[in-house]
Design a protein around this motif. Structure first.
Motif, PDB file in Angstrom:
ATOM      1  N   LYS A   1       0.538  -2.004  14.249  1.00  0.00           N
ATOM      2  CA  LYS A   1      -0.050  -1.231  14.234  1.00  0.00           C
ATOM      3  C   LYS A   1       0.207  -0.030  13.668  1.00  0.00           C
ATOM      4  O   LYS A   1       1.451   0.377  14.159  1.00  0.00           O
ATOM      5  CB  LYS A   1      -0.859  -0.917  15.686  1.00  0.00           C
ATOM      6  CG  LYS A   1      -1.639  -0.133  16.329  1.00  0.00           C
ATOM      7  CD  LYS A   1      -2.199   0.233  17.138  1.00  0.00           C
ATOM      8  CE  LYS A   1      -2.967   1.200  17.424  1.00  0.00           C
ATOM      9  NZ  LYS A   1      -3.707   1.082  19.568  1.00  0.00           N
ATOM     10  N   SER A   2      -0.734   0.657  13.076  1.00  0.00           N
ATOM     11  CA  SER A   2      -0.630   2.306  12.726  1.00  0.00           C
ATOM     12  C   SER A   2      -1.657   2.486  14.116  1.00  0.00           C
ATOM     13  O   SER A   2      -2.315   2.580  14.337  1.00  0.00           O
ATOM     14  CB  SER A   2      -0.575   2.559  11.739  1.00  0.00           C
ATOM     15  OG  SER A   2      -2.136   2.047  10.657  1.00  0.00           O
TER      16      SER A   2
ATOM     17  N   GLY B   1      -4.506   1.475   8.185  1.00  0.00           N
ATOM     18  CA  GLY B   1      -4.099   0.542  10.164  1.00  0.00           C
ATOM     19  C   GLY B   1      -4.503  -1.010   9.422  1.00  0.00           C
ATOM     20  O   GLY B   1      -4.564  -1.954  10.275  1.00  0.00           O
ATOM     21  N   ALA B   2      -5.585  -1.281   8.133  1.00  0.00           N
ATOM     22  CA  ALA B   2      -6.100  -3.182   8.206  1.00  0.00           C
ATOM     23  C   ALA B   2      -4.977  -3.086   8.012  1.00  0.00           C
ATOM     24  O   ALA B   2      -4.402  -4.947   7.917  1.00  0.00           O
ATOM     25  CB  ALA B   2      -7.525  -2.867   7.290  1.00  0.00           C
ATOM     26  N   THR B   3      -3.885  -2.702   7.009  1.00  0.00           N
ATOM     27  CA  THR B   3      -2.453  -4.077   6.698  1.00  0.00           C
ATOM     28  C   THR B   3      -1.475  -3.689   7.442  1.00  0.00           C
ATOM     29  O   THR B   3      -1.325  -4.385   7.650  1.00  0.00           O
ATOM     30  CB  THR B   3      -2.248  -2.675   5.389  1.00  0.00           C
ATOM     31  OG1 THR B   3      -3.012  -2.280   4.114  1.00  0.00           O
ATOM     32  CG2 THR B   3      -1.067  -3.043   4.079  1.00  0.00           C
TER      33      THR B   3
ATOM     34  N   ASP C   1      -9.061   9.768   4.748  1.00  0.00           N
ATOM     35  CA  ASP C   1      -9.920   8.802   5.330  1.00  0.00           C
ATOM     36  C   ASP C   1      -9.737   7.009   4.974  1.00  0.00           C
ATOM     37  O   ASP C   1      -9.801   6.339   5.978  1.00  0.00           O
ATOM     38  CB  ASP C   1     -11.445   9.484   5.911  1.00  0.00           C
ATOM     39  CG  ASP C   1     -12.367   9.771   4.293  1.00  0.00           C
ATOM     40  OD1 ASP C   1     -11.827   9.382   3.481  1.00  0.00           O
ATOM     41  OD2 ASP C   1     -12.978  10.578   4.771  1.00  0.00           O
ATOM     42  N   PHE C   2     -10.113   6.717   3.588  1.00  0.00           N
ATOM     43  CA  PHE C   2     -10.396   5.597   3.225  1.00  0.00           C
ATOM     44  C   PHE C   2      -8.811   4.933   3.072  1.00  0.00           C
ATOM     45  O   PHE C   2      -9.015   3.943   3.569  1.00  0.00           O
ATOM     46  CB  PHE C   2     -10.678   5.959   2.055  1.00  0.00           C
ATOM     47  CG  PHE C   2     -11.736   5.430   1.709  1.00  0.00           C
ATOM     48  CD1 PHE C   2     -12.914   4.016   1.681  1.00  0.00           C
ATOM     49  CD2 PHE C   2     -13.338   6.991   2.443  1.00  0.00           C
ATOM     50  CE1 PHE C   2     -13.878   3.638   1.511  1.00  0.00           C
ATOM     51  CE2 PHE C   2     -14.815   6.121   2.733  1.00  0.00           C
ATOM     52  CZ  PHE C   2     -15.132   5.259   1.779  1.00  0.00           C
ATOM     53  N   PRO C   3      -8.186   5.428   2.507  1.00  0.00           N
ATOM     54  CA  PRO C   3      -6.578   4.766   2.239  1.00  0.00           C
ATOM     55  C   PRO C   3      -6.054   4.769   3.368  1.00  0.00           C
ATOM     56  O   PRO C   3      -5.373   3.942   4.459  1.00  0.00           O
ATOM     57  CB  PRO C   3      -5.606   5.946   1.699  1.00  0.00           C
ATOM     58  CG  PRO C   3      -6.611   6.506   1.167  1.00  0.00           C
ATOM     59  CD  PRO C   3      -7.950   6.863   1.601  1.00  0.00           C
ATOM     60  N   GLY C   4      -6.684   6.063   4.547  1.00  0.00           N
ATOM     61  CA  GLY C   4      -5.498   5.870   6.471  1.00  0.00           C
ATOM     62  C   GLY C   4      -6.640   4.045   7.012  1.00  0.00           C
ATOM     63  O   GLY C   4      -5.847   3.684   7.499  1.00  0.00           O
ATOM     64  N   ALA C   5      -8.064   3.950   6.297  1.00  0.00           N
ATOM     65  CA  ALA C   5      -8.769   2.836   6.787  1.00  0.00           C
ATOM     66  C   ALA C   5      -7.692   1.477   6.497  1.00  0.00           C
ATOM     67  O   ALA C   5      -6.885   0.350   7.109  1.00  0.00           O
ATOM     68  CB  ALA C   5      -9.540   2.717   6.254  1.00  0.00           C
ATOM     69  N   LEU C   6      -7.605   1.511   5.233  1.00  0.00           N
ATOM     70  CA  LEU C   6      -6.135   0.391   4.533  1.00  0.00           C
ATOM     71  C   LEU C   6      -4.884   0.450   5.584  1.00  0.00           C
ATOM     72  O   LEU C   6      -4.605  -0.484   5.213  1.00  0.00           O
ATOM     73  CB  LEU C   6      -6.234   0.459   3.087  1.00  0.00           C
ATOM     74  CG  LEU C   6      -7.643   0.334   2.388  1.00  0.00           C
ATOM     75  CD1 LEU C   6      -7.521   0.340   1.394  1.00  0.00           C
ATOM     76  CD2 LEU C   6      -7.720  -1.047   2.093  1.00  0.00           C
TER      77      LEU C   6
ATOM     78  N   ASP D   1     -11.395  -6.909  11.531  1.00  0.00           N
ATOM     79  CA  ASP D   1     -12.314  -5.673  12.256  1.00  0.00           C
ATOM     80  C   ASP D   1     -10.818  -4.606  13.231  1.00  0.00           C
ATOM     81  O   ASP D   1     -10.291  -4.888  14.083  1.00  0.00           O
ATOM     82  CB  ASP D   1     -13.224  -5.999  13.990  1.00  0.00           C
ATOM     83  CG  ASP D   1     -14.475  -6.819  12.735  1.00  0.00           C
ATOM     84  OD1 ASP D   1     -15.201  -6.812  12.233  1.00  0.00           O
ATOM     85  OD2 ASP D   1     -14.947  -8.155  13.793  1.00  0.00           O
ATOM     86  N   LEU D   2     -11.553  -3.259  12.842  1.00  0.00           N
ATOM     87  CA  LEU D   2     -10.164  -2.399  13.202  1.00  0.00           C
ATOM     88  C   LEU D   2     -10.910  -1.255  14.037  1.00  0.00           C
ATOM     89  O   LEU D   2     -12.528  -0.778  13.640  1.00  0.00           O
ATOM     90  CB  LEU D   2      -9.951  -1.653  12.133  1.00  0.00           C
ATOM     91  CG  LEU D   2      -8.833  -0.696  11.824  1.00  0.00           C
ATOM     92  CD1 LEU D   2      -7.355  -1.720  12.070  1.00  0.00           C
ATOM     93  CD2 LEU D   2      -7.979   0.249  10.517  1.00  0.00           C
ATOM     94  N   ASP D   3     -10.543  -1.447  15.108  1.00  0.00           N
ATOM     95  CA  ASP D   3     -11.268  -0.312  15.995  1.00  0.00           C
ATOM     96  C   ASP D   3     -11.234   1.129  16.051  1.00  0.00           C
ATOM     97  O   ASP D   3      -9.678   0.628  16.337  1.00  0.00           O
ATOM     98  CB  ASP D   3     -11.240  -0.936  17.269  1.00  0.00           C
ATOM     99  CG  ASP D   3     -11.912  -0.392  18.852  1.00  0.00           C
ATOM    100  OD1 ASP D   3     -12.104   0.840  18.719  1.00  0.00           O
ATOM    101  OD2 ASP D   3     -11.341  -0.684  19.606  1.00  0.00           O
ATOM    102  N   VAL D   4     -11.660   2.022  15.328  1.00  0.00           N
ATOM    103  CA  VAL D   4     -12.141   3.367  14.953  1.00  0.00           C
ATOM    104  C   VAL D   4     -10.819   3.391  16.516  1.00  0.00           C
ATOM    105  O   VAL D   4      -9.847   4.691  16.760  1.00  0.00           O
ATOM    106  CB  VAL D   4     -12.490   4.059  14.805  1.00  0.00           C
ATOM    107  CG1 VAL D   4     -12.545   5.292  14.755  1.00  0.00           C
ATOM    108  CG2 VAL D   4     -13.602   3.613  13.247  1.00  0.00           C
TER     109      VAL D   4
END
Length: 468
Positions: A112-113, A103-105, A96-101, A321-324
């Motif tokens: 977009k991913s 998306g932000a990257t 989850d944490f690297p996945g959030a990174l 801001d990344l919209d989940v």
């Protein structure tokens, strides 16, 4: 006549050659984390069993397509994300944490991913954990105030550590020292007593204790925050080739089915390809495992991703801001479930642990059906294809003595934490003996709490065995 036949043959060859020249080659480049065994059904099993090839489309716009399947293994999510953003990978699995990174990257790069599925996780947070050197006097997180704790930065274990520190009422800037350390560095550091404690993700908080140079003193379930590993795809690639992404989902579903049917066999296969002990892999992927394989986007996993984004922003690792809800795209896994004649909505509501391969497990010593798994114990005997199940630690310990006396070699013994139902390595547990009943616990403090409510005496593994 002969000339006409020659010209006809040349025409056929020309047409065939032209068709071959027009045949499209589509790359399917997948990043995996083999040693992060939660990703097994989205990586090593699909690769080694060639399950993706089984489901890739070959009709419609994919007729006569040549698939160029590429696999690349990583030890963490950050370099995998770098290659996805660079256009070198189309699909990749991570926590989850690297996945959030991820998306932000992608967002920072103007692209977009999308997070397309969960692979395995825990809605209560088990899997992540904090360990100390085997000889350390530390028994709980409270004993680590003023100490140095290492962790892979920006990992899901980092998030766990910050939540655990906050729950203690500590200031992470003053009350402890947090340093970055990858698991391959932390292992030797724990062996040499060069670090007070180490926080890590699947499977290292279990692998290090299993290999004998660490003890687990904090489990992610104590923070009661969901954690998971799943799969992401480049959004543009998924838009262009949705059928290929669905094929990947079908392969993951098939890998999950195979693991459920023969967990010992596939734990061995994953072990051969990762170097992670099969006994540790079975701890996660076997029945009633430490975490649950689950491709559905349960609310807890959506929240875990949202928490990861918020925590990474606090750490100043992301500034956007990344919209989940826009980041998670469950269309592909839903389609795959439908194609496989599975009910996605029913799976969303299913919180059961991994079931036994057979309809009902039987106690290997008594032959009776195990109705209640709260005190389940298991023994994996060397040379046996199936792990033996027992209704209680007492039954397992009684059988264990007989097995050893007959010359059988024991690979591993599993117990179940009576307080939360989590599977554990029996030799690392604490036990409460109360009359003829024995209950297992991962942590000494949990066993002590149990005694206050139910009575009994706390003992270590050897004494628990002797008690029967």
């Amino acid at each position: 006549m002969h000339l006409n036949r020659s010209m006809s043959a040349l025409s056929v060859l020309f047409v065939l050659a032209s068709g071959a020249a027009r045949a499209e080659t589509i790359r399917v480049a997948i990043g995996t984390q083999d040693t992060t065994v939660n990703c097994a059904t989205g990586g090593v099993l699909i690769r080694e069993l060639k399950l993706l090839e089984k489901y890739l489309p070959h009709d419609g716009k994919y007729k006569d397509v040549n698939y160029q399947i590429e696999w690349k293994n990583f030890t963490s999510g950050a370099p995998l994300t770098s290659e996805m953003v660079a256009g070198k990978l189309d699909i990749g699995s991570m926590a989850d944490f690297p996945g959030a990174l991820n998306g932000a990257t992608f967002q920072k790069a103007g692209r977009k991913s999308v997070f397309i599925n969960v692979l395995s996780g825990s809605t209560i947070g088990s899997g992540n954990g904090i360990v100390v050197p085997r000889t350390s006097p530390v028994q709980s997180l409270a004993d680590l105030k003023g100490k140095t704790i290492s962790v892979p930065f920006a990992s899901t274990a980092h998030g766990l550590l910050l939540r655990a520190v906050k729950a203690q009422g500590w200031d992470p800037e003053k009350d402890i020292t947090i340093v970055t350390q990858a698991p391959e560095i932390a292992g030797p550091a724990l062996q040499a007593n060069k670090i007070d404690a180490h926080a890590d993700f699947v499977p290292f908080a279990e692998l290090f204790p299993y290999r004998g140079y660490a003890r687990k003193i904090y489990d992610g379930s104590q923070a009661n925050a969901a954690t998971f590993h799943g799969t992401l795809a480049d959004a543009e690639y998924a838009r262009k080739y949705p059928e290929i992404v669905v094929a990947f989902e079908r392969a993951a579903i098939e890998a999950d089915r195979l693991f459920a049917a023969e967990p010992e066999k596939y734990s061995e296969l994953v072990a051969r390809n990762t170097g992670i002990d099969a006994e540790v892999i079975y701890l996660f992927h076997g029945p009633q495992g430490l975490q649950t394989r689950d491709l559905s986007w349960k609310p807890e996993y959506r929240q875990a991703l949202k928490t990861a984004i918020e925590t990474l922003r606090l750490l100043k690792r992301v500034d956007s801001d990344l919209d989940v809800n826009a980041f998670i795209d469950d269309r592909y896994v839903r389609t795959a479930f439908q194609q496989a004649s599975l009910n996605y909505e029913a799976q969303l509501k299913n919180y059961a642990k991994q079931p036994f391969a057979e309809k009902a497990a039987k106690d290997a010593r008594t032959g009776k059906t195990i109705e209640d798994t709260q005190r389940l114990a298991q023994i994996w005997v060397q040379g046996e294809a199936r792990v033996r199940n027992y209704a209680s630690p007492e039954s397992a310990f009684l059988d264990l003595s007989g097995l050893e006396e007959s010359g059988k070699k024991i690979r591993v013994i599993y117990g179940t934490d009576r307080s939360n139902g989590l599977k554990l390595f029996a030799s690392d547990g604490w036990y409460v003996v109360n009359g003829k009943e024995i209950n297992a616990f991962l942590l000494k403090e949990t066993a002590e709490t149990w005694i206050k409510q139910h009575g009994g005496k706390i003992v270590e593994y050897a004494a628990a065995r002797a008690a029967v």
